[in-house]
Design an enzyme around this catalytic site. Structure first.
Site, PDB file in Angstrom:
ATOM      1  N   GLU A  89      33.112  82.134  48.613  1.00 45.00           N
ATOM      2  CA  GLU A  89      33.010  82.932  49.840  1.00 45.00           C
ATOM      3  C   GLU A  89      32.496  82.095  51.006  1.00 45.00           C
ATOM      4  O   GLU A  89      32.908  82.309  52.159  1.00 45.00           O
ATOM      5  CB  GLU A  89      32.118  84.156  49.614  1.00 45.00           C
ATOM      6  CG  GLU A  89      32.624  85.109  48.539  1.00 45.00           C
ATOM      7  CD  GLU A  89      34.067  85.545  48.726  1.00 45.00           C
ATOM      8  OE1 GLU A  89      34.532  85.644  49.881  1.00 45.00           O
ATOM      9  OE2 GLU A  89      34.747  85.804  47.711  1.00 45.00           O
ATOM     10  N   CYS A 143      41.901  84.607  44.319  1.00 40.28           N
ATOM     11  CA  CYS A 143      41.473  85.014  45.652  1.00 40.28           C
ATOM     12  C   CYS A 143      42.301  86.218  46.093  1.00 40.28           C
ATOM     13  O   CYS A 143      43.531  86.211  45.948  1.00 40.28           O
ATOM     14  CB  CYS A 143      41.652  83.863  46.639  1.00 40.28           C
ATOM     15  SG  CYS A 143      41.145  84.245  48.326  1.00 40.28           S
ATOM     16  N   HIS A 161      35.399  80.582  52.587  1.00 38.38           N
ATOM     17  CA  HIS A 161      36.063  81.503  53.519  1.00 38.38           C
ATOM     18  C   HIS A 161      35.365  81.517  54.874  1.00 38.38           C
ATOM     19  O   HIS A 161      36.019  81.498  55.923  1.00 38.38           O
ATOM     20  CB  HIS A 161      36.080  82.922  52.946  1.00 38.38           C
ATOM     21  CG  HIS A 161      37.210  83.187  52.003  1.00 38.38           C
ATOM     22  ND1 HIS A 161      38.533  83.094  52.367  1.00 38.38           N
ATOM     23  CD2 HIS A 161      37.210  83.564  50.690  1.00 38.38           C
ATOM     24  CE1 HIS A 161      39.301  83.394  51.333  1.00 38.38           C
ATOM     25  NE2 HIS A 161      38.526  83.675  50.305  1.00 38.38           N
TER      26      HIS A 161
END
Length: 198
Positions: free
Chosen positions: A151, A108, A154
């Site tokens: 993602e 990441c 996130h």
């Protein structure tokens, strides 16, 4: 424009992102900034909160990964008819996941130098808007699905660390402290002060 990437211990990385309004004046520039920033950092995916913007927007480039790896890895990470994607995901929603789980290493850009095994579904189905704000409902598999799920984490305020066992997280204390204090060298600019943009 290349933006600094927010690293571990930034508040915005731990907060779920709201959907972005379709008429948001920042959307076009946000997407450009995401692509510029990701490519500068030599990444394969990046989300809006990683550049300090709390909106449900992220980008994926699994096509470049497909083109850069050998045949053996292609068979391991991609379906036979899959050559990867280069796509923008706006207000993505996970609709379905397969029961087939596979484990692979993940890194990441917000946790530089940290790479760990993570188990995820092989196949997913999601809905989203593309860069032209066109509604999409697609299935993705293998490495592309893994990147999307990373993602999506996130966007939901979840870091890679959440997929590790508590013992493993404790073992990373000094590495995380080094990331937090900016002592891990990276080739891209990082943001060390908290700054929220909405």
């Amino acid at each position: 424009m290349i933006q600094p990437i927010y690293v571990y211990d930034q508040q915005i990385l731990e907060q779920p992102c709201p959907d972005v309004p379709h008429n948001s004046p920042i959307l076009t520039n946000l997407i450009i900034d995401l692509w510029d920033t990701m490519r500068n950092a030599q990444g394969c995916g990046l989300s809006a909160p990683q550049i300090g913007v709390s909106y449900s927007v992220f980008i994926i480039d699994s096509k470049s990964v497909f083109q850069s790896i050998g045949t053996a890895f292609r068979h391991k990470y991609y379906e036979p008819d899959d050559k990867g994607i280069t796509e923008t995901f706006i207000n993505a929603k996970l609709l379905q996941t397969s029961s087939e789980i596979w484990t692979a290493k993940e890194g990441c850009l917000s946790l530089p130098s940290l790479v760990r095994d993570v188990s995820r579904p092989w196949k997913i189905k999601i809905s989203y808007l593309n860069q032209n704000l066109e509604k999409q409902e697609c299935e993705f598999t293998g490495l592309t699905a893994r990147m999307i799920l990373h993602e999506l984490d996130h966007i939901n305020g979840v870091l890679l660390l959440a997929h590790l066992l508590p013992f493993s997280q404790k073992m990373l204390y000094f590495k995380l402290k080094s990331i937090k204090n900016g002592k891990v060298k990276v080739t891209y600019p990082t943001m060390k002060k908290q700054k929220l943009v909405a």
